[in-house]
Design an enzyme around this catalytic site. Structure first.
Site, short mmCIF file in Angstrom:
data_model
loop_
_atom_site.label_atom_id
_atom_site.label_comp_id
_atom_site.label_asym_id
_atom_site.label_seq_id
_atom_site.Cartn_x
_atom_site.Cartn_y
_atom_site.Cartn_z
N SER A 74 -9.94 1.24 2.18
CA SER A 74 -10.46 0.31 1.13
C SER A 74 -9.61 0.44 -0.02
CB SER A 74 -12.14 0.93 0.48
OG SER A 74 -12.41 -0.05 -0.34
N SER A 79 0.82 -1.34 0.17
CA SER A 79 0.03 0.04 -0.11
C SER A 79 0.94 1.25 0.14
CB SER A 79 -1.12 -0.04 1.27
OG SER A 79 -2.15 -0.89 0.92
#
Length: 376
Positions: free
Chosen positions: A194, A87
């Site tokens: 998300s 991420s």
């Protein structure tokens, strides 16, 4: 321990029985990083196969490794290791969108529907009510596709991973998984991490520029900063050399250890596909927080945060997290996880003191202790 906002958020990073801890490789630079080294040694003692880390501050660059990069041969990790950063990819994606806004090509207050008509629709999702900004700060309410039960079974269990590790998944297919579920909340009503948000952000970049998000990241960030160890692999399943193997225990911290080095990173898309090095990540975050990638007003926009619900001592901006350490020091950056790889990359607000490191196992190790060791 702070919760890490990683791609593998659908599965907990679990603590296992400790492995034997090999000796720590000699670090380079000053002796001011002893607490960091101690925390890295503790991570290996807790079960992480190996760690590679690089810090940069006013005294220069310091790098070290601990443990092994290959459990079969015992080969050590390298300070130059390429590893999957998960991420952390999100900060690069957000930076490109903020550059495009600075160029007047998009407003972050544009609706997702404007750029991706008909894509965010179904089961209560409505792209006309969601802005690009809400994608970037995770206040969109869009369901996180990695929390889908079928996706988790296919990618976060041993049997599913072995069947699907080399599959190619398109961004549209990942978004479609999310659209099978109701939103978590109305746009702007709350915060929930998300990965779907950033898959969509990558799709927006392509719609605005006519180029894949990977092309824009390479052109706008990697080449200007000479980040030669950083890449967007797309569907390529191997890691470039030098690199270490990556290991997972999936959902059983006391179970067998599996080599998960090779996988098709399209499962992560713009939410987490990138590969980098600790030195490159230091350079990127120092340049970003130092004002070399964004105009001052856009950097301020990126650092405008909301409460990251469920993550103690942290607030989330636009692909950038503000974390308050135990000693009160604030660092800016992002964490990232993908199969067999857990990474952190942060810098102080002025961009002058940075640290990036990677664990090549996803079931153990206290990354918070490493951050505290370096900055506290």
């Amino acid at each position: 321990m702070r919760v890490r906002t990683t791609l593998v958020g659908a599965t907990a990073l679990l603590v296992s029985a400790a492995l034997a801890a090999p000796a720590v490789a000699a670090g380079t630079g000053t002796g001011a990083h002893s607490a960091t080294r101690k925390a890295i040694e503790a991570a290996v003692a807790s079960g992480v196969p190996g760690v590679t880390a690089t810090a940069k501050d006013s005294h220069g660059t310091w790098s070290t490794t601990a443990g092994v990069g290959d459990l079969r041969t015992g080969a050590p990790r390298s300070v130059a290791d390429r590893y999957r950063v998960g991420s952390i990819t999100k900060t690069f994606v957000s930076t490109v969108l903020l550059q495009l806004e600075a160029e007047g090509r998009i407003s972050l207050d544009d609706s997702v529907e404007k750029w991706l008509p008909g894509v965010v629709r179904g089961h209560g999702h409505d792209g006309s009510r969601i802005t690009v900004r809400r994608l970037l700060n995770h206040t969109s309410g869009i369901f996180n596709y990695t929390e889908d039960a079928d996706f988790a079974r296919d990618y976060f269990t041993e049997a599913g991973f072995e069947r699907h590790r080399y599959d190619t998944v398109t961004p549209g297919e990942l978004v479609a998984i999310a659209m099978r579920h109701a939103p978590d909340f109305a746009p702007g009503a709350a915060w929930h991490y998300s990965n779907t948000n950033y898959v969509l952000a990558g799709m927006v970049i392509e719609k605005v520029t006519g180029h894949p998000y990977a092309t824009e990241i390479e052109r706008r960030i990697l080449r200007p900063l000479h980040l030669t160890g950083t890449s967007l692999p797309g569907t390529k399943v191997t890691l470039p050399r030098p690199s270490s193997n990556s290991y997972s225990k999936f959902t059983d911290p006391n179970g067998s250890t599996y080599d998960v080095t090779n996988l098709n990173p399209s499962l992560a898309s713009a939410a987490g596909e990138m590969i980098s090095t600790s030195a490159d990540l230091d350079r990127f975050y120092r340049a970003l927080l130092g004002g070399k990638l964004l105009p001052p007003e856009r950097l301020k926009e990126m650092k405008t945060t909301v409460e990251a619900t469920g993550i103690p001592h942290a607030r989330y901006g636009l692909g950038l997290m503000d974390t308050r350490l135990t000693c009160g020091v604030h660092v800016w950056g992002h964490g990232g996880g993908i199969h067999g790889s857990v990474s952190e990359a942060v810098t102080t607000a002025d961009g002058r003191h940075s640290l990036a490191f990677n664990f090549n196992g996803d079931w153990s190790g206290d990354s918070d202790a490493v951050l505290d060791g370096e900055f506290c």
